[in-house]
Design a protein around this motif. Structure first.
Motif, PDB file in Angstrom:
ATOM      1  N   GLN B   8       0.719  -1.087   0.114  1.00  0.00           N
ATOM      2  CA  GLN B   8      -0.037   0.087   0.106  1.00  0.00           C
ATOM      3  C   GLN B   8       0.889   1.404  -0.058  1.00  0.00           C
ATOM      4  O   GLN B   8       0.558   2.355  -0.488  1.00  0.00           O
ATOM      5  N   THR B  17     -12.758   8.438  -3.206  1.00  0.00           N
ATOM      6  CA  THR B  17     -12.644   6.790  -2.718  1.00  0.00           C
ATOM      7  C   THR B  17     -13.589   6.010  -3.532  1.00  0.00           C
ATOM      8  O   THR B  17     -14.667   6.572  -3.492  1.00  0.00           O
ATOM      9  N   HIS B  18     -13.182   4.981  -4.190  1.00  0.00           N
ATOM     10  CA  HIS B  18     -13.977   4.228  -4.879  1.00  0.00           C
ATOM     11  C   HIS B  18     -14.728   3.203  -4.104  1.00  0.00           C
ATOM     12  O   HIS B  18     -14.258   2.762  -2.953  1.00  0.00           O
ATOM     13  N   ARG B  42      -9.653  -3.013   0.984  1.00  0.00           N
ATOM     14  CA  ARG B  42      -9.520  -2.045   1.907  1.00  0.00           C
ATOM     15  C   ARG B  42      -8.155  -1.542   2.040  1.00  0.00           C
ATOM     16  O   ARG B  42      -7.753  -0.247   1.974  1.00  0.00           O
ATOM     17  N   ASP B  43      -7.004  -2.488   2.141  1.00  0.00           N
ATOM     18  CA  ASP B  43      -5.912  -1.745   2.145  1.00  0.00           C
ATOM     19  C   ASP B  43      -5.079  -1.209   1.146  1.00  0.00           C
ATOM     20  O   ASP B  43      -4.246  -0.388   1.188  1.00  0.00           O
ATOM     21  N   ALA B  44      -5.852  -1.139  -0.133  1.00  0.00           N
ATOM     22  CA  ALA B  44      -5.570  -0.543  -1.088  1.00  0.00           C
ATOM     23  C   ALA B  44      -6.343   0.924  -1.081  1.00  0.00           C
ATOM     24  O   ALA B  44      -6.312   1.522  -2.279  1.00  0.00           O
ATOM     25  N   GLY B  45      -7.118   1.309  -0.244  1.00  0.00           N
ATOM     26  CA  GLY B  45      -7.686   2.271  -0.335  1.00  0.00           C
ATOM     27  C   GLY B  45      -9.297   2.345  -0.599  1.00  0.00           C
ATOM     28  O   GLY B  45      -9.806   3.553  -0.651  1.00  0.00           O
ATOM     29  N   PHE B  46      -9.736   1.257  -0.922  1.00  0.00           N
ATOM     30  CA  PHE B  46     -11.191   1.332  -1.354  1.00  0.00           C
ATOM     31  C   PHE B  46     -12.179   1.085  -0.314  1.00  0.00           C
ATOM     32  O   PHE B  46     -11.767   0.407   0.993  1.00  0.00           O
ATOM     33  N   GLU B  47     -13.307   1.484  -0.399  1.00  0.00           N
ATOM     34  CA  GLU B  47     -14.440   1.015   0.459  1.00  0.00           C
ATOM     35  C   GLU B  47     -14.969   0.149   0.102  1.00  0.00           C
ATOM     36  O   GLU B  47     -15.855  -0.120  -1.116  1.00  0.00           O
ATOM     37  N   VAL B  48     -15.148  -1.092   0.655  1.00  0.00           N
ATOM     38  CA  VAL B  48     -15.672  -2.321   0.438  1.00  0.00           C
ATOM     39  C   VAL B  48     -16.979  -2.544   1.068  1.00  0.00           C
ATOM     40  O   VAL B  48     -17.017  -2.637   2.325  1.00  0.00           O
TER      41      VAL B  48
END
Ligand SMILES: Nc1nc2c(ncn2[C@@H]2O[C@H](COP(=O)(O)OP(=O)(O)OP(=O)(O)O)[C@@H](O)[C@H]2O)c(=O)[nH]1
Ligand SMILES: [Mg+2]
Lengths: 295, 149
Positions: B8, B17-18, B42-48
């Motif tokens: 990351q 934020t995707h 998540r660790d790559a910055g996405f909202e899951v």
């Protein structure tokens, strides 16, 4: 609503157009420790509301990772059975750190749900962040979820969270120690000044087993009782005023954070930082100059 | 996990934020793969948005629309991919949400992958695909999406 989350300018016009249609939903906050069963309780509560032909929207707040900014929003796992019900709208939101994410988008989402005509809007948060407590203050009735087995945690539970409680739901009452938690909460409440004031709302304390839909009717009745109390003691306009005050504050602080966010890393920002590093400027002087920059 | 953790740092956070939905349809009870991908994203910055096990295609589509996601990732192990995944695409179309991209992961034979892609599935990942590859795909697809909005 996506625009709102991202703070897009298009959203603003939409919101302004929606605003006159707000003010009809009843807002209920659900706050409590991680894993206390909030989502399960929300799910059970939605079910009860649907049996009574009330439509429900829910905003489920989960923290963003402070490292990546990402989040896993898993509250829906407990609410899936409502996925195909048009009378239920669930929206998961992440706190997005403290640079305006939650404080910017949630009040807006709340307004949209209100304008969409839902009878009830539920807001689920763990209530540890200041942002979240601010959000919960938007609610008419706040339910704080406690669980047995936290030991002395009642005292440790963040004062702010305890203060906002209109109703305590001791969930997981199928586990040992629920009665003890109920007693401790009641003892704590009896020490409040308002305990002697006849007109004050004395928070109700009740037991629930969300996984088995137990205690939900009493919970619903407690919410109704609190609503009735509000209606008897405060005019509609006063209640609305309290929420609007919070809403406007949130919008201002969201905008403020967003502007700070945009300032970070700019040349102006860096040059003031360097000046402070060189001791040619004090932090306060830099802040004053930067403050002027964002307005 | 450690693999994605170290990554990351070099991955720049997304501009907006995707949001992606990760879910499982079908009867099998394994969600390990789905959870690994959810955490990596998540660790790559996405909202899951994670919906858990046993979702119907209809429910996945309805949730995707309510949550306003850019894309939907479906994990499937039961071999029912040939019916379930196209059903999700159809259900999305019915809701006027055909701009939401769909990708799938699981034990899916080569032949079926081609068919699925014909039916509109944007990518299919078989076990052993490095999570980095999945993340890169999702990021590119989300960006493309954002540009088209
Ligand atoms: N024994 C028991 N377990 C419960 C009860 N209610 C919820 N649970 C379980 O508690 C766990 C957490 O429930 P959630 O509803 O996800 O809790 P939450 O407070 O929403 O959790 P976060 O959103 O992660 O903070 C799940 O495994 C539930 O099945 C209950 O009344 N009794
Ligand atoms: Mg939850």
């Amino acid at each position: 609503m996506r625009w709102l989350d991202d703070g897009r300018p298009e959203a603003r016009a939409e919101l302004d157009a929606l605003y006159p249609h707000t003010g009809n939903a009843y807002f209920i906050g659900i706050t409590g420790h991680p894993g206390s069963g909030k989502s399960t309780l929300v799910d059970a509560f939605i079910r009860l509301c649907r049996e009574r032909d009330l439509t429900v929207a829910c905003i489920a707040v989960d923290p963003s990772s402070p490292f990546s900014g990402g989040a896993i929003l898993g509250d829906r796992v407990r609410m899936n059975r409502h996925a195909l019900d048009d009378g239920v709208f669930i929206r998961s939101v992440a706190t997005r750190g403290n640079l305006g994410g939650l404080s910017r988008s949630t009040p807006a989402s709340v307004q949209v749900m209100d304008a969409m005509g839902f009878d009830i809007v539920l807001i689920e948060t763990v209530g540890v962040g200041q942002d979240e407590i601010d959000i919960v203050r938007l609610a008419d009735t706040n339910v704080v979820v406690m669980v047995p087995g936290l030991g002395d945690d009642i005292q440790a539970t963040k004062a702010g969270v305890m203060e906002i409680a209109d109703i305590f739901a001791v969930n997981k009452s199928d586990l040992d120690g629920a009665d003890r938690v109920v007693r401790e909460i009641k003892t704590m409440l009896s020490m409040n000044e308002s305990a002697d004031d006849e007109d004050a709302w004395i928070p109700s304390v009740l037991k629930t087993v969300a996984t088995h839909q137990e205690g939900l009717e009493p919970l619903f009745e407690a919410v109704e009782a609190h609503r009735d109390w509000l209606q008897a003691h405060r005019s509609d306009r006063d209640r609305d005023r309290q929420r609007i005050e919070q809403l406007v504050r949130l919008v201002i602080s969201g905008e403020f954070d967003a502007r700070i966010g945009r300032l970070l890393g700019t040349d102006t920002w860096k040059s003031h930082l360097e000046a402070v590093l060189d001791r040619t400027e004090t932090p306060y002087e830099a802040a004053d100059a930067l403050f002027d920059e964002i307005f | 996990m450690s693999e994605t953790q170290t990554k990351q740092s070099d991955a720049s956070p997304p501009e907006t934020t995707h949001r992606v939905l990760i879910g499982k349809v079908g009867l099998d009870g394994h969600d390990r793969g789905a959870k690994v991908i959810a955490r990596a994203l998540r660790d790559a910055g996405f909202e899951v948005i994670y919906t858990g096990l046993h979702q119907t295609p209809e429910a996945v589509a309805a949730t995707a629309v309510q949550e306003d996601v850019d894309g939907v990732g479906i994990s499937i192990l039961s071999g029912a991919h040939n019916t379930l995944v196209p059903e999700i695409i159809e259900a999305l179309e019915e809701r006027g949400a055909d701009d939401i991209f769909v990708f799938a992961g699981g034990i899916i034979p080569e032949d079926d992958i081609a068919t699925l892609k014909d039916q509109g599935v944007r990518a299919v990942f078989t076990p052993g695909t490095p999570t980095r590859e999945v993340i890169d795909f999702v990021r590119d697809a989300c960006r493309e999406q954002a540009d088209n909005r």
